[in-house]
Design a protein around this motif. Structure first.
Motif, short mmCIF file in Angstrom:
data_model
loop_
_atom_site.label_atom_id
_atom_site.label_comp_id
_atom_site.label_asym_id
_atom_site.label_seq_id
_atom_site.Cartn_x
_atom_site.Cartn_y
_atom_site.Cartn_z
N ARG A 180 -10.37 -9.69 9.37
CA ARG A 180 -10.42 -8.71 10.46
C ARG A 180 -11.28 -7.51 10.10
O ARG A 180 -11.64 -6.74 10.97
N GLY A 181 -11.56 -7.34 8.84
CA GLY A 181 -12.41 -6.23 8.43
C GLY A 181 -11.81 -4.86 8.69
O GLY A 181 -12.52 -3.91 8.96
N VAL A 182 -10.49 -4.78 8.61
CA VAL A 182 -9.85 -3.47 8.75
C VAL A 182 -9.30 -3.07 7.38
O VAL A 182 -9.07 -3.91 6.53
N GLY A 183 -9.12 -1.78 7.19
CA GLY A 183 -8.53 -1.29 5.96
C GLY A 183 -7.15 -0.74 6.27
O GLY A 183 -6.92 -0.21 7.35
N LEU A 184 -6.23 -0.88 5.32
CA LEU A 184 -4.89 -0.34 5.53
C LEU A 184 -4.43 0.30 4.24
O LEU A 184 -4.45 -0.31 3.18
N MET A 185 -4.06 1.57 4.35
CA MET A 185 -3.51 2.26 3.20
C MET A 185 -2.00 2.28 3.37
O MET A 185 -1.50 2.86 4.33
N PHE A 186 -1.30 1.63 2.44
CA PHE A 186 0.14 1.49 2.59
C PHE A 186 0.85 2.80 2.29
O PHE A 186 0.36 3.64 1.54
N GLN A 187 2.03 2.90 2.87
CA GLN A 187 2.83 4.11 2.70
C GLN A 187 3.09 4.43 1.23
O GLN A 187 2.92 5.55 0.79
N ASP A 188 3.48 3.39 0.46
CA ASP A 188 3.70 3.62 -0.97
C ASP A 188 2.53 3.07 -1.80
O ASP A 188 2.72 2.61 -2.92
N HIS A 189 1.36 3.08 -1.20
CA HIS A 189 0.09 2.75 -1.86
C HIS A 189 -0.10 1.29 -2.22
O HIS A 189 -1.14 0.73 -2.01
N GLN A 190 0.96 0.68 -2.83
CA GLN A 190 0.85 -0.72 -3.26
C GLN A 190 -0.39 -0.95 -4.11
O GLN A 190 -1.12 -1.91 -3.93
#
Lengths: 537, 343
Positions: free
Chosen positions: B73-83
């Protein structure tokens, strides 16, 4: 750390040293030349080669079959999961002799596949390998699956968002986190198959002999103690080398993992692929584990005049042949009592050892870590025999005491406790302990308040393992169990050792009972586990 | 850039996302604001493809994403606890997405260096992620999400775990950074200050639905409903009957702006729109119940003879003493007639 060290010194090192002493120093003179003589014999070299080769092949095959199983048990929710988890553990606690017999009944002469398709595998090495997979499936599922269930699935999601396919995400994120657990499991499987005794004895015939079976043959049949002592030393050295290698790889790769409650990670399978995986694992469990057990149960009911409870009735009474001093049924009570005591000892000793290993570092401690695994690699036959010749005289005369059997069984159980506890204990964030210490908790108190709640699940798994190992322990117990109080595996072996259909049938019936006892105990353990954990969230 | 058409996700019988329509334009920063459990995180997971939709569509650049797996999908996601991946060092984390894309080694090293400079951690590539502070982990997570140049960057509570001072500084940095890079951003947060500071447009969510959408100033000035008003921290809400430009309330007659909805409504009085006047004639008198000094202003809690208390923000010199009585006047532009509040 003092208690585990003392335990191992008295109940492991001393007996083993005594045996080696008897073998290599008859009359007070060292005869090291015997080592070279023994090792240059071609028949011994064949045994060594086959032992290593079959152990390697069995380990590879077990990982291949059981890793998908570990995944399914860790990540999927499906009806009957806890029952199935107990079922796959049952083979592990079966006496090895019996595993051999079950596979003989399945793929051997007049076995099920022979009757149906004329297919026989007992003449080749495949029967041994399959029996080893059957036996060790649970080791991989429990050790790897236990950790896998607690890995945060969002780590994989993070990789997916960064452009990794499902497989790549697993390979780059989950696999490295699993490596310590996988190598711990592989190590256990390798050690078990390396020292395989009962299975090889039954299925190997004369063509295939492992080191352990050879030690037994030299000790019990040929009474050639020097050769047995040399072989014991060889096994010792090989096992030591493997353990050293293992400790080195594990130390290089261990990192603080992010653990989450397993309830949060398991979900129903979605999509055709996941259902197919679940189906495949269930099928492999059915073919590899349920079928041999089923054949076993079937044979316990199949009397000469059709199906019935004849063999079971015979277990309640003494027969005239003098095989037993007490009715075989009493073995159930003996086994349970011994196993409970052995579990208690193993959990205390193993728990203390694991805690000490987590807390401290250094060469000495790492050596101790490897030492703890040695009882797995040293032949159980040697340990049992060593108990007999060392613990029968002052200062420690335990021959008349019932505790002797649980002690020997605990010795084999401790490595399991340590191996299961260590990866989880080491993954507990050090800062949590520091936080507890700052809040005024002593190291012991911090362990109880911080580590214990986090590792309780692993502790229960470890206790289950120790219990199971004790129930099924055969090699050492057969030497030291008193004739009037046999354990279930010992009673089964005695029955199998006698000719005649009635004895064979009774052995099958008693094995079925052993199987049920194990299944019920493990189910209770599973129940206990879910109750406790659901209470926390 | 991103469009959601009636996106719906159900967990059992409960709709966590309930027919959500949302658009994010190119280079726009949209902040979804809502209390926990309002479906914000699920919204991000649905866009990333980590959560399957039960109904509706997700479109990126006009293309329906149904059946497109997360990693395509070519999207970026920054997780709440970073992971962050604990088994890799900082550089390994940042380079991960580049490696997945198949970038060459030197290319990767160059980009990692560039990003670590960008987030203010130059030369940190070899450090272990376990040894990082919360703020540093934050920066590494951001660098990792930005590295593959995602067409849409999503942030889940981007500053949630940081202390206040750091948060306020980072919010400004982030906004400048996104402006400079021209990144399209969809962030979710429960912190209104963060949302207002970061976003071009704010979307307030409640129980899986969109309660209001608009620029920070619009939403702040004209909360659409009592829920939005209270979520933004406004507590001066009373029932009112609006006739023309006057509302009758338990606080007396309150002037409302021209063109306000008429009839039985609820009314918001912004604390800044209250002014003390000398108590006179038959105008109701207010008792000063409490007095809180806030530096640039004073928050005064006032109680009328019969009715709910009212909060006012007053300059220090205008604030009446605690325990005294005063009259009040309201500025109509700080009074809002709220819309229907059914979710």
């Amino acid at each position: 750390m003092a208690l585990p060290v003392a335990f191992f010194a008295v109940f492991f090192a001393w007996p083993v040293v005594s045996i080696v002493d008897r073998g290599l120093r008859p009359g007070g003179d060292w005869r090291f030349g015997r080592i070279g003589e023994t090792l240059s014999r071609p028949d011994i070299l064949d045994v060594l080669g086959f032992t290593a080769w079959q152990a390697l092949a069995s380990t590879g095959l077990t990982l291949l079959v059981a890793l998908p199983g570990a995944y399914v048990f860790a990540r999927f929710d499906f009806p009957g999961k806890s029952v199935l988890r107990a079922v796959v553990t049952v083979p592990f606690v079966l006496p090895t002799v019996l595993v051999g017999t079950a596979f003989l009944a399945l793929v051997g002469r007049n076995g099920l596949t022979d009757e149906l398709w004329g297919l026989r595998l007992d003449t080749g090495v495949w029967a041994i390998l399959l029996a080893h997979v059957f036996f060790n499936y649970a080791v991989v599922v429990r050790t790897v699956g236990g950790l896998w269930a607690q890995l945060d699935p969002r780590q994989e999601e993070a990789a997916r968002v960064l452009g990794a396919s499902r497989l790549t995400a697993w390979r780059t994120v989950t696999l490295p986190a699993l490596v310590p657990a996988v190598s711990a499991a592989a190590l256990m499987v390798f050690l078990f198959t390396f020292t395989s005794f009962g299975v090889v004895q039954i299925l190997g015939g004369d063509a295939y002999t492992t080191l352990e079976a050879e030690i037994y043959r030299q000790t019990a049949r040929l009474l050639d103690l020097p050769t047995a002592a040399v072989l014991t030393l060889v096994q010792f050295a090989a096992v030591g080398a493997i353990l050293g290698l293992h400790a080195w790889t594990v130390r290089r790769r261990e990192t603080a993992l992010r653990l989450v409650p397993p309830e949060r990670t398991a979900r129903r399978p979605r999509g055709a692929g996941q259902w197919a995986l679940l189906g495949g694992v269930l099928l492999s469990v059915a073919l590899l584990i349920l079928l041999p057990l089923g054949v076993l149960v079937e044979r316990s009911f199949a009397g000469p005049g059709g199906y019935g409870l004849g063999y079971y009735r015979a277990l309640g009474s003494l027969d005239e042949s003098g095989t037993f001093l007490v009715p075989p049924l009493e073995a159930i009570g003996n086994s349970l009592r011994y196993a409970l005591a052995a579990t208690a000892i193993a959990v205390v000793i193993g728990g203390l050892a694991a805690a000490a290993l987590t807390r401290r570092a250094g060469r000495l401690v790492r050596g101790f870590d490897a030492l703890l695994m040695l009882p797995l690699g040293v032949s159980a036959v040697t340990v049992g025999f060593g108990f007999l010749i060392t613990l029968d005289e002052p200062p420690l005369d335990l021959r008349a005491s019932w505790i002797l059997v649980p002690l020997a069984q605990a010795l084999v159980g401790v490595p399991f406790v340590v191996r299961t506890m260590l990866p989880v204990l080491r993954a507990v964030d050090e800062r949590l302990r520091e936080a507890a210490a700052v809040l005024g908790a002593s190291p012991w108190r911090a362990w109880r308040e911080v580590d214990l709640p986090l590792v309780r699940r692993a502790l229960l798994i470890a206790a289950g393992f120790a219990f199971a190992v004790s129930l099924g322990e055969f090699g050492a117990t057969v030497f030291i169990a008193r004739p009037d109080s046999p354990t279930l595996p010992v009673a089964v072996a005695r029955l199998l050792g006698r000719p005649g259909e009635l004895n064979y049938g009774q052995a099958m019936a008693l094995s079925t009972i052993l199987m049920v006892v194990c299944a019920v105990s493990l189910l209770l353990l599973e129940r206990l586990r879910t109750d406790r954990t659901s209470g926390e969230f | 850039m991103l469009r959601l058409d009636g996106a719906t996700v159900r967990f059992g019988a409960r709709a966590v996302l309930d027919a959500v329509d949302l658009e994010v334009a190119d280079q726009e920063t949209v902040c979804v604001l809502g209390p926990s459990g309002s479906g914000k995180s699920t919204l991000l997971r649905a866009v990333a493809g980590l959560q399957a939709l039960d109904a509706g569509r997700v479109l990126l650049d006009g293309a329906d994403q149904a059946g497109v797996p997360t990693h395509r999908r070519g999207v970026g996601l920054m997780f709440q606890d970073h992971q962050l991946f604990p088994q890799r060092d900082v550089g390994g984390n940042v380079a991960f997405g580049l490696r997945m894309r198949g970038d060459g080694k030197s290319e990767r090293a160059e980009r990692v260096r560039e990003l670590l400079d960008l987030v203010g951690l130059p030369g940190a590539g070899r450090r272990s992620v376990a040894a990082l502070s919360g703020g540093e982990q934050q920066r590494v997570a951001l660098a990792r999400a930005l590295a593959p140049r995602p067409r849409l960057l999503m942030l889940d509570e981007p500053l949630g775990q940081l202390d206040r001072g750091l948060r306020e500084r980072l919010v400004v940095e982030l906004r400048q950074l996104f402006g400079r890079l021209g990144t399209t951003v969809l962030a979710v947060t429960h912190d209104q200050g963060e949302a207002f500071a970061l976003a071009d447009r704010v979307v307030v969510m409640r129980d899986g639905r969109i309660a209001q959408s608009g620029t920070p100033v619009e939403v702040w000035r004209r909360p659409a409903s009592e829920f939005v008003a209270r979520f933004l921290g406004f507590d001066n809400v009373v029932p009112a009957r609006v006739t023309g430009t006057v509302a009758e309330t338990a606080w007396g007659e309150v002037p409302v702006p021209d063109g306000s909805p008429q009839g039985d409504r609820r009314l918001l009085v912004r604390p800044g729109g209250v002014r003390p006047v000398p108590a006179a004639g038959d105008a109701p008198a207010w008792t000063v119940e409490s007095w809180t000094f806030r530096g640039s202003h004073v928050v005064v809690r006032l109680r009328p003879a019969g009715g709910p208390p009212l909060e006012a923000e007053l300059p220090l010199r205008d604030a009446p003493e605690e325990g005294t009585e005063t009259g009040l006047a309201f500025r109509p532009e700080d009074v809002v007639v709220l819309g229907d509040d059914t979710p």
